[in-house]
Enzyme design. Structure first.
Site, PDB file in Angstrom:
ATOM      1  N   LYS B  81      -1.801  -0.634   3.978  1.00  0.00           N
ATOM      2  CA  LYS B  81      -2.075  -1.202   2.626  1.00  0.00           C
ATOM      3  C   LYS B  81      -2.675  -2.680   2.401  1.00  0.00           C
ATOM      4  CE  LYS B  81      -0.010  -1.324  -1.864  1.00  0.00           C
ATOM      5  NZ  LYS B  81       1.258  -1.217  -2.854  1.00  0.00           N
ATOM      6  N   SER B 156       1.031   1.719  -7.124  1.00  0.00           N
ATOM      7  CA  SER B 156       0.024   0.841  -6.662  1.00  0.00           C
ATOM      8  C   SER B 156      -0.717   1.305  -5.227  1.00  0.00           C
ATOM      9  CB  SER B 156       0.287  -0.588  -6.222  1.00  0.00           C
ATOM     10  OG  SER B 156       1.357  -0.890  -5.536  1.00  0.00           O
ATOM     11  N   SER B 180       5.754   2.443  -6.305  1.00  0.00           N
ATOM     12  CA  SER B 180       4.309   2.258  -5.821  1.00  0.00           C
ATOM     13  C   SER B 180       4.221   3.083  -4.523  1.00  0.00           C
ATOM     14  CB  SER B 180       4.158   0.755  -5.694  1.00  0.00           C
ATOM     15  OG  SER B 180       3.406   0.314  -6.797  1.00  0.00           O
TER      16      SER B 180
END
Lengths: 99, 503
Positions: B81, B156, B180
């Site tokens: 990420k 997210s 997320s």
């Protein structure tokens, strides 16, 4: 009645260091009004004697020995700087004209 | 062989590499090829550097050839990420304010991936600064759900979930502040876990809400997620909130996969009204399944969970308004309007107005409001008290049961564009995941079927007390095993094949 006025939103933008345009302020004011009205529900909860929680798990302050350890070189630290001069961050003027 | 490798689990790939049947370079190349073939549609990655990835893989092959003992995931690719700093790749947090930034150091999670011999194949898309539930708040455009490219992959960590669901990587990292990891895992039909807060290091993780942010793993199987969890978790002296205790035995638990005699509580407040019928139906079946596997199921009430969402949307923005003050246009990142006349403060405000997207601005202003004098007690203070009550609800529930379950999300993946300008509708996606962030306990999402009305994946959430991470893996693995027996394979096998473009 709205939860927050447009003037208050403009003030918040200044506190937040966000130079927002008029249109953006209008848009945000309407949205923040809806959000603040929704989150205000926390005030319904009877919590008179309830202690606040800032962290889910109990925390104690952590100290480490005061020893010299490897760290970033000046070149590394300045590598992402928008502007640098003589191994320093170069910044715009920080005082007002009349100061 | 090459396309076959991308369908393998991380555990299988690790074994193939360890036994010398394939090299880490071959495995990495197969995934780079897959990325080249489908990422134009999925848009999971913000940065892919084939050369760096292959160099990492080559190093693993050389270490193995030299007889070095390597970790259990050595040579396996992982999508990372883009909110974790990486010294050899740009790190943007999905924001224009950090576009092109090269951090001078690795996050602890990054460093541990490297030490474990994992091959960081690229950096994945996310909602700007991890604020959102769809990746639509990314300054670089949304990622797409491999099940239906017109829908969101959650957020997210939606680039990570999309990458794993599209077979672009067998593993991915994520961060979970309000759901997320679990929400994107649920809507893409994969596994995602939020470790106990403090169980994984935040050092080098670009901060959103420091009391909530938790790095965690994605995988296509529970075992894969557990292997990645073990690879990067554990005490870190560089993070003052890191827990100095051994990592719970999550891999062993994922292999055990048994729930006989385990007490499972169904959270009364997380279901029913506001939950899509197909989501609720698959959840109810999962609960029946657990019962048939020998678990003792009871309904449990957590009355304050209904206040978790409003409390979260005061606490998280408050912490964000403080954390994001560091983006001041002085030391790194974007600087706008520095014309020799404007003051530092004017440059700062212009830069932040141009560099941050709409959701980040909303949250900074909401947090500034909640923390301002005159409102602090009524908003931030009250939300902190609600947080205490939610922790107490969990404690009371865990006196009666060993784990709690709920649907991970109220709905399946929604269409891109549907909720972009309706923040409150977007926030509802995290209704069921937020309580575990406020309480800091462990939780996981595991696929439990497809909703009848749209044929899209549904996730089962399992929650356990802090430091009982192994329990959520044990339950998730048992559910996974029983459902895969029933389905004749993983849920993801039911996803439509993406069209591979020629390269």
């Amino acid at each position: 009645m709205s939860a927050i006025t447009r003037d208050e939103v403009a003030h918040l933008a200044r506190l937040s260091r966000l130079a927002l345009g008029e249109e953006e302020l209008d848009h945000l004011a309407a949205q923040l009004d809806v959000i603040i009205s929704a989150v205000a529900r926390v005030q319904e909860v009877a919590a008179e004697d309830i202690p606040p929680t800032s962290h889910a798990l109990p925390l104690t302050n952590v100290f480490r020995p005061d020893e010299v350890r490897p760290s970033l070189s000046p070149e590394q630290a300045l590598a992402g700087a928008p502007a640098a001069e003589e191994q320093r961050f170069r910044v715009p003027r920080i005082l007002g004209e009349e100061a | 062989m090459s396309s076959e490798l991308t369908r393998r689990t991380a555990a299988e790939l690790a074994e193939l590499i360890a036994s010398g049947q394939v090299s880490a370079v071959e495995v990495t190349q197969a995934h780079l090829d897959r990325i080249a073939a489908v990422d134009g549609q999925v848009k999971a990655f913000l940065h892919v550097d084939a050369e760096t990835a292959l160099a990492q893989a080559r190093a693993v092959d050389e270490r193995r050839a030299a007889g070095e003992r390597l970790g259990p995931l050595a040579g396996v690719p992982v999508a990372h990420k883009d909110v974790f700093t990486t010294a050899d790749m740009p790190t943007t947090a999905g924001s224009k304010i950090l576009e092109g930034w090269r951090p001078p150091y690795d996050a602890t999670v990054t460093a541990r991936l490297r030490e474990a011999g994992l091959v960081i194949i690229g950096k994945t898309n996310l909602d700007e600064f991890a604020m959102g539930s769809s990746t639509e708040n990314s300054a670089f455009g949304p990622s797409h759900n491999p099940w239906d490219l017109s829908r969101v992959p959650g957020g997210s960590s939606g680039g990570s979930s999309a990458a794993v669901a599209a077979y672009e990587a067998p593993l991915a990292t994520g961060t979970d502040t309000g759901g997320s990891i679990r929400q994107p895992a649920a809507v893409t039909g994969i596994v995602g876990a939020k470790p106990t807060y403090g169980g994984s290091s935040r050092y080098g993780l670009i901060a959103f809400a420091s009391s909530l942010d938790t790095p965690g793993p994605f995988g296509r199987t529970v075992l894969d997620a557990a292997l990645l969890h073990e690879a990067f978790s554990g005490h870190d002296p560089l993070d003052s909130t890191s827990i100095d205790r051994p990592v719970p035995p999550v891999v062993e638990a994922a292999r055990r996969a048994d729930v006989a005699g385990l007490r499972v509580g169904v959270v009364k407040e997380l279901g029913g009204e506001g939950y899509q019928p197909g989501v609720q139906a698959r959840f109810n079946e999962a609960v029946e399944l657990l019962e048939s596997l020998g678990a003792k199921v009871a309904e449990v009430s957590c009355p304050h969970f209904t206040y978790a969402l409003p409390a979260y949307y005061l606490i998280a923005p408050s912490e964000c308004s403080s954390n994001l003050a560091r983006f001041d246009a002085m030391r790194y990142g974007l600087r706008v309007g520095d014309d020799g006349v404007r003051s530092a403060e004017e440059v700062m405000a212009l830069t932040r107005a141009q560099g941050f997207g709409a959701e980040v601005k909303r949250r900074i202003m909401l947090g500034t409001y909640a923390l301002s004098s005159g409102y602090y007690d009524a908003y931030y203070g009250k939300a902190q008290q609600v947080r205490t009550l939610i922790i107490r609800d969990f404690e009371a529930a865990f006196e009666q049961v060993d784990v709690l379950v709920s649907p991970t999300t109220p709905t399946t993946a929604f269409p891109i564009g549907d909720r972009v300008d309706d923040p409150m509708a977007m926030y509802l996606a995290d209704l069921a995941t937020i309580p575990s962030n406020l309480a800091g306990n462990a939780a996981i999402s595991v696929p439990c079927g497809l909703a009848d009305e749209d044929g899209l994946p549904v996730g089962l959430q399992v929650m356990a007390p802090p430091l009982a991470d192994d329990r959520v893996y044990r339950v998730a693995a048992a559910v996974e095993k029983a459902l895969q027996d029933r389905w004749g394979g993983p849920l993801l096998a039911k996803a439509p094949e993406l069209v591979e473009v020629d390269r």
